[in-house]
Design a protein around this motif. Structure first.
Motif, PDB file in Angstrom:
ATOM      1  N   GLU A 167       0.721  -7.956   5.027  1.00  0.00           N
ATOM      2  CA  GLU A 167      -0.276  -7.836   4.228  1.00  0.00           C
ATOM      3  C   GLU A 167       0.177  -6.357   3.360  1.00  0.00           C
ATOM      4  OE1 GLU A 167      -5.082  -6.763   3.738  1.00  0.00           O
ATOM      5  OE2 GLU A 167      -4.066  -6.920   5.813  1.00  0.00           O
ATOM      6  N   ASP A 205       0.178  -8.473  10.025  1.00  0.00           N
ATOM      7  CA  ASP A 205      -0.932  -7.534   9.604  1.00  0.00           C
ATOM      8  C   ASP A 205      -0.833  -6.347  10.485  1.00  0.00           C
ATOM      9  OD1 ASP A 205      -3.282  -6.367   8.519  1.00  0.00           O
ATOM     10  OD2 ASP A 205      -4.487  -8.101   8.564  1.00  0.00           O
ATOM     11  N   ASP A 246      -5.170  -5.229  11.301  1.00  0.00           N
ATOM     12  CA  ASP A 246      -6.223  -5.918  10.983  1.00  0.00           C
ATOM     13  C   ASP A 246      -7.465  -5.617  11.261  1.00  0.00           C
ATOM     14  OD1 ASP A 246      -6.919  -8.916  10.253  1.00  0.00           O
ATOM     15  OD2 ASP A 246      -8.057  -8.564  11.928  1.00  0.00           O
ATOM     16  N   TRP A 297     -10.134  -3.032  15.966  1.00  0.00           N
ATOM     17  CA  TRP A 297      -8.815  -3.546  14.933  1.00  0.00           C
ATOM     18  C   TRP A 297      -7.677  -3.872  15.854  1.00  0.00           C
ATOM     19  CZ3 TRP A 297      -4.532  -0.410  16.010  1.00  0.00           C
ATOM     20  CH2 TRP A 297      -5.114   0.812  16.567  1.00  0.00           C
ATOM     21  N   ASP A 309     -13.559  -8.430  13.675  1.00  0.00           N
ATOM     22  CA  ASP A 309     -12.176  -9.075  12.982  1.00  0.00           C
ATOM     23  C   ASP A 309     -11.247  -9.666  13.903  1.00  0.00           C
ATOM     24  OD1 ASP A 309     -12.391  -7.679  10.185  1.00  0.00           O
ATOM     25  OD2 ASP A 309     -12.710  -5.936  11.611  1.00  0.00           O
ATOM     26  N   CYS A 310      -9.879  -9.285  14.152  1.00  0.00           N
ATOM     27  CA  CYS A 310      -8.963  -9.960  15.070  1.00  0.00           C
ATOM     28  C   CYS A 310      -9.576 -10.149  16.381  1.00  0.00           C
ATOM     29  CB  CYS A 310      -7.645  -9.579  14.879  1.00  0.00           C
ATOM     30  SG  CYS A 310      -7.527  -7.839  15.267  1.00  0.00           S
ATOM     31  N   TYR A 339      -1.668 -13.920   6.827  1.00  0.00           N
ATOM     32  CA  TYR A 339      -1.477 -12.922   7.983  1.00  0.00           C
ATOM     33  C   TYR A 339      -2.579 -12.353   8.613  1.00  0.00           C
ATOM     34  CZ  TYR A 339      -2.775 -10.633   3.325  1.00  0.00           C
ATOM     35  OH  TYR A 339      -3.303 -10.314   2.188  1.00  0.00           O
ATOM     36  N   ASP A 340      -4.085 -12.698   8.309  1.00  0.00           N
ATOM     37  CA  ASP A 340      -4.999 -12.713   9.186  1.00  0.00           C
ATOM     38  C   ASP A 340      -5.273 -13.569  10.240  1.00  0.00           C
ATOM     39  OD1 ASP A 340      -6.175 -10.876   7.339  1.00  0.00           O
ATOM     40  OD2 ASP A 340      -7.198 -12.336   5.959  1.00  0.00           O
TER      41      ASP A 340
END
Length: 230
Positions: A46, A64, A67, A79, A167-168, A190-191
């Motif tokens: 990213e 990432d 993330d 994150w 998120d991730c 990349y996510d």
């Protein structure tokens, strides 16, 4: 970790997406370290200007560095650092590291694994098969636009428990057996690439909303069981 909780410098890219000095520092470290070990691999991150030469490599790191930058700069430990590996375009290995909590989720040829508080263990999804017994995460329903928002709202009404953000970390919770479904539109490779093998090798399913492969990102649906994903 010296940046987390210490008000790192933040810029806006594209007018709406924050990036911090921590993102850039992590990206530089990972790029130098990983490509020194595997100089023939491609690189997609990213925070690195994309180089089309990566398309000629059979194996590509998809990264990432942080993330969940919004969570990072807000001091919330949901994150993670994502490092995935594709071979001929297929996601075959990946890791999600959360250094503040000391957690590592990763997948390799032997399966999907966790290291962190409580000790190492093999990851497995829980076996929920009904929506009215499921826990759902999405970043925010506001990302669904127009008719897609109507469909999402109707879907959420069938769910036992819906939560937002993470998120991730939410995807990793599918592999760990704590969350059943994550639905997120508009993802980039990349996510999601690093998370695909972590979830699939734990017993879950990851595709685009229309059932296609998720390695190129897009609107992504991950579920703990094939029955929930159907």
């Amino acid at each position: 970790m010296r940046y987390f909780g210490n008000s790192p410098q933040v810029w806006m890219k594209g007018g709406t997406s924050p990036v911090s000095e921590a993102d850039h520092a992590a990206d530089a470290y990972l790029r130098e370290t990983l490509l020194a070990a595997r100089p023939d691999y491609g690189w997609l991150s990213e925070e690195t200007v994309d180089d089309p030469v990566r398309l000629s490599a059979r194996r590509t790191f998809v990264v990432d560095p942080i993330d969940g930058t919004r969570a990072f700069i807000s001091g919330l430990p949901v994150w993670g650092t994502l490092v995935g590996l594709t071979v001929d375009g297929d996601a075959v290995a990946g890791m999600m590291a959360q250094p503040f909590t000391g957690e590592l989720f990763y997948a390799n040829g032997s399966g999907s694994h966790y290291e962190g508080p409580g000790g190492p263990r093999k990851l497995t999804t829980r076996k929920t098969t009904k929506l009215d017994q499921a826990t759902l995460f999405t970043t925010t329903p506001a990302l669904f636009k127009g008719e897609a928002r109507n469909r999402y709202d109707a879907f959420e009404r069938q769910i036992q428990l819906a939560r937002y953000g993470a998120d991730c970390y939410a995807f990793a919770m599918i592999a760990s057996g704590s969350v059943d479904i994550v639905a997120d539109p508009g993802l980039k490779p990349y996510d999601i690439v690093a998370l695909i093998p972590i979830i699939e090798k734990a017993g879950g399913v990851v595709t685009t909303f229309d059932g296609g492969p998720a390695e190129q990102g897009g609107d992504v649906l991950a579920a703990a069981t094939p029955e929930l994903h159907a």
